[in-house]
Design an enzyme around this catalytic site. Sequence first.
Site, short mmCIF file in Angstrom:
data_model
loop_
_atom_site.label_atom_id
_atom_site.label_comp_id
_atom_site.label_asym_id
_atom_site.label_seq_id
_atom_site.Cartn_x
_atom_site.Cartn_y
_atom_site.Cartn_z
CE LYS A 8 -2.36 -0.88 3.92
NZ LYS A 8 -1.81 -2.30 4.48
NE ARG A 83 -6.85 -0.33 11.53
CZ ARG A 83 -6.12 0.24 12.15
NH1 ARG A 83 -4.71 0.48 12.00
NH2 ARG A 83 -6.37 0.38 13.45
NE ARG A 117 6.79 -5.20 7.35
CZ ARG A 117 5.55 -4.50 7.72
NH1 ARG A 117 4.71 -3.85 6.83
NH2 ARG A 117 4.85 -4.78 8.97
NE ARG A 150 7.96 -1.49 9.79
CZ ARG A 150 6.96 -1.39 9.05
NH1 ARG A 150 5.74 -1.43 9.15
NH2 ARG A 150 7.22 -0.60 7.89
NE ARG A 161 0.34 -6.69 12.07
CZ ARG A 161 1.56 -7.16 12.58
NH1 ARG A 161 1.64 -7.25 13.86
NH2 ARG A 161 2.48 -7.54 11.65
#
Length: 209
Positions: A8, A83, A117, A150, A161
């Site tokens: 995104k 969301r 990531r 992260r 999530r």
Amino acid sequence: MGVQGSGKGTQSKLLADDLDLTHINVGEIFRWHVKQHTKIGAQVRRIVAAGELVGDDLVEDVVRERLQQHDWNYGFVVDGFPRNRRQAEFFLESYDIDGVIHLDLPDEEVRRRVLARRLCSRCGMDYNLIAHRPETEDRCDVCGGELVAREDDTPEALARRLRDYHDKTDPVLELFRGKEYVTSVDARGDKATIQRTIRERLGLPSYQP
């Protein structure tokens, strides 16, 4: 719109930079608050460390405050919002929408991407060990800072999530589809191919990297 790791931020930035739009990245705003040790940042740090998503009220407040700056004369691209149905209804009531880009990515590919990531602990630069590796392993190309995962990028937190995303966000897509706003794009290709497809579907000027 799209699940975490679907690109995104990348696709929004390409659109915004090329078409003189303002890119509003909700996750980036929250990361700024965390880095600046604000009251909001402290709330967000506790929430993400628990592998949960930031609550509706806080997200809406942050988006509303950002849009009230009115620095988007030619329009804006919002990434990471809405969301859930409540946020979508707030958005529909408050702003004109030209289109909703849905970056479609299977959950197994999300897991592969997200767990690769990395973030620079010093300057905040984003990396991905699959698509955007640093020149020196575990070191930022920009400032030489250490690259770290992260706090919320763990298999357990990601599983929570993903469940939350499908429970809350899939119905939002159905709401937007009912109003014929949604363009779905396969997010498994390279970023240039995905950007070209988005432009073609929305009738925008072609993308020239």
